[in-house]
Scaffold this motif. Structure first.
Motif, mmCIF file in Angstrom:
data_model
loop_
_atom_site.group_PDB
_atom_site.id
_atom_site.type_symbol
_atom_site.label_atom_id
_atom_site.label_comp_id
_atom_site.label_asym_id
_atom_site.label_seq_id
_atom_site.Cartn_x
_atom_site.Cartn_y
_atom_site.Cartn_z
ATOM 1 N N UNK A 73 0.822 -1.214 0.000
ATOM 2 C CA UNK A 73 0.000 0.000 0.000
ATOM 3 C C UNK A 73 0.855 1.262 0.000
ATOM 4 N N UNK A 74 1.890 1.270 -0.797
ATOM 5 C CA UNK A 74 2.818 2.400 -0.816
ATOM 6 C C UNK A 74 2.117 3.705 -1.156
ATOM 7 N N UNK A 75 1.239 3.679 -2.138
ATOM 8 C CA UNK A 75 0.577 4.918 -2.527
ATOM 9 C C UNK A 75 -0.216 5.483 -1.349
ATOM 10 N N UNK A 76 -0.875 4.620 -0.596
ATOM 11 C CA UNK A 76 -1.609 5.098 0.566
ATOM 12 C C UNK A 76 -0.651 5.699 1.590
ATOM 13 N N UNK A 77 0.528 5.082 1.752
ATOM 14 C CA UNK A 77 1.519 5.632 2.680
ATOM 15 C C UNK A 77 1.980 7.017 2.221
ATOM 16 N N UNK A 78 2.185 7.184 0.919
ATOM 17 C CA UNK A 78 2.595 8.484 0.381
ATOM 18 C C UNK A 78 1.499 9.514 0.642
ATOM 19 N N UNK A 79 0.242 9.141 0.408
ATOM 20 C CA UNK A 79 -0.869 10.051 0.685
ATOM 21 C C UNK A 79 -0.915 10.421 2.168
ATOM 22 N N UNK A 80 -0.722 9.431 3.037
ATOM 23 C CA UNK A 80 -0.759 9.691 4.481
ATOM 24 C C UNK A 80 0.346 10.661 4.894
ATOM 25 N N UNK A 81 1.538 10.473 4.359
ATOM 26 C CA UNK A 81 2.663 11.359 4.680
ATOM 27 C C UNK A 81 2.373 12.770 4.178
ATOM 28 N N UNK A 82 1.858 12.874 2.951
ATOM 29 C CA UNK A 82 1.540 14.191 2.392
ATOM 30 C C UNK A 82 0.449 14.873 3.207
ATOM 31 N N UNK A 83 -0.553 14.110 3.627
ATOM 32 C CA UNK A 83 -1.633 14.682 4.430
ATOM 33 C C UNK A 83 -1.104 15.154 5.780
ATOM 34 N N UNK A 84 -0.237 14.367 6.413
ATOM 35 C CA UNK A 84 0.339 14.761 7.694
ATOM 36 C C UNK A 84 1.173 16.032 7.542
ATOM 37 N N UNK A 85 1.940 16.119 6.474
ATOM 38 C CA UNK A 85 2.735 17.322 6.222
ATOM 39 C C UNK A 85 1.827 18.534 6.030
ATOM 40 N N UNK A 86 0.751 18.358 5.278
ATOM 41 C CA UNK A 86 -0.175 19.467 5.048
ATOM 42 C C UNK A 86 -0.836 19.896 6.354
ATOM 43 N N UNK A 87 -1.240 18.920 7.175
ATOM 44 C CA UNK A 87 -1.856 19.258 8.463
ATOM 45 C C UNK A 87 -0.872 19.991 9.358
ATOM 46 N N UNK A 88 0.379 19.581 9.345
ATOM 47 C CA UNK A 88 1.392 20.224 10.188
ATOM 48 C C UNK A 88 1.605 21.677 9.771
ATOM 49 N N UNK A 89 1.486 21.962 8.497
ATOM 50 C CA UNK A 89 1.671 23.332 8.018
ATOM 51 C C UNK A 89 0.457 24.203 8.315
ATOM 52 N N UNK A 90 -0.723 23.610 8.339
ATOM 53 C CA UNK A 90 -1.959 24.361 8.544
ATOM 54 C C UNK A 90 -2.330 24.444 10.019
ATOM 55 N N UNK A 91 -2.034 23.424 10.800
ATOM 56 C CA UNK A 91 -2.463 23.339 12.201
ATOM 57 C C UNK A 91 -2.039 24.531 13.048
ATOM 58 N N UNK A 92 -0.820 25.035 12.919
ATOM 59 C CA UNK A 92 -0.454 26.185 13.767
ATOM 60 C C UNK A 92 -1.365 27.386 13.566
ATOM 61 N N UNK A 93 -1.867 27.603 12.367
ATOM 62 C CA UNK A 93 -2.775 28.725 12.113
ATOM 63 C C UNK A 93 -4.091 28.528 12.844
#
Length: 97
Positions: A73-93
Motif C-alpha cells: 500500500x505504498x501509494x496510501x503511505x505516500x498520501x498519508x505522509x503528504x496529508x500529515x505534512x499538510x496538516x502540520x503546516x496548517x495546524x499552527x494557524x
C-alpha cells in the motif's frame, strides 16, 4: 494488415459481438481495443519507473526501489505522509486563532 483467426468459446464470441455492437464496431476492432487497453509487462515496468522518477524529482521522495518494492500500500503511505505534512503546516494557524 492481414486478418487472422482465433479460437474462443461460443460464449466469448457472443460477448465480444455484444460489446462490439454496443460500441458500433466489429469484433476484430473490439478485440484490438481490449488488447490496447491492457499494458504489457514492459509497459507496466516503464510506468512504475517513471512514477518513481517523478516522486523523487518533484516530491523529494527518498525511498529506494527495494524499499518501494517491499512496501504494501505504498501509494496510501505516500498520501498519508503528504496529508500529515499538510496538516502540520496548517495546524499552527488554527491553534493561534
Amino acid at each position: 494488415m492481414a486478418d487472422t483467426t482465433i479460437k474462443v468459446s461460443a460464449e466469448t464470441r457472443d460477448r465480444l459481438a455484444a460489446l462490439a455492437a454496443a460500441g458500433g464496431t466489429t469484433i476484430g476492432a473490439q478485440v484490438a481495443r481490449l488488447v490496447e487497453a491492457q499494458p504489457t509487462p514492459e509497459q507496466i515496468a516503464e510506468r512504475v519507473a517513471e512514477g518513481r522518477r517523478l516522486l523523487r524529482e518533484h516530491f523529494g521522495m527518498t525511498l529506494t526501489d527495494p524499499e518501494l518494492d517491499e512496501g504494501p500500500n505504498l501509494l496510501q503511505r505516500v498520501y498519508d505522509i503528504a496529508a500529515a505534512d499538510a496538516r502540520a503546516k496548517v495546524a499552527p494557524r488554527w491553534r493561534s486563532a
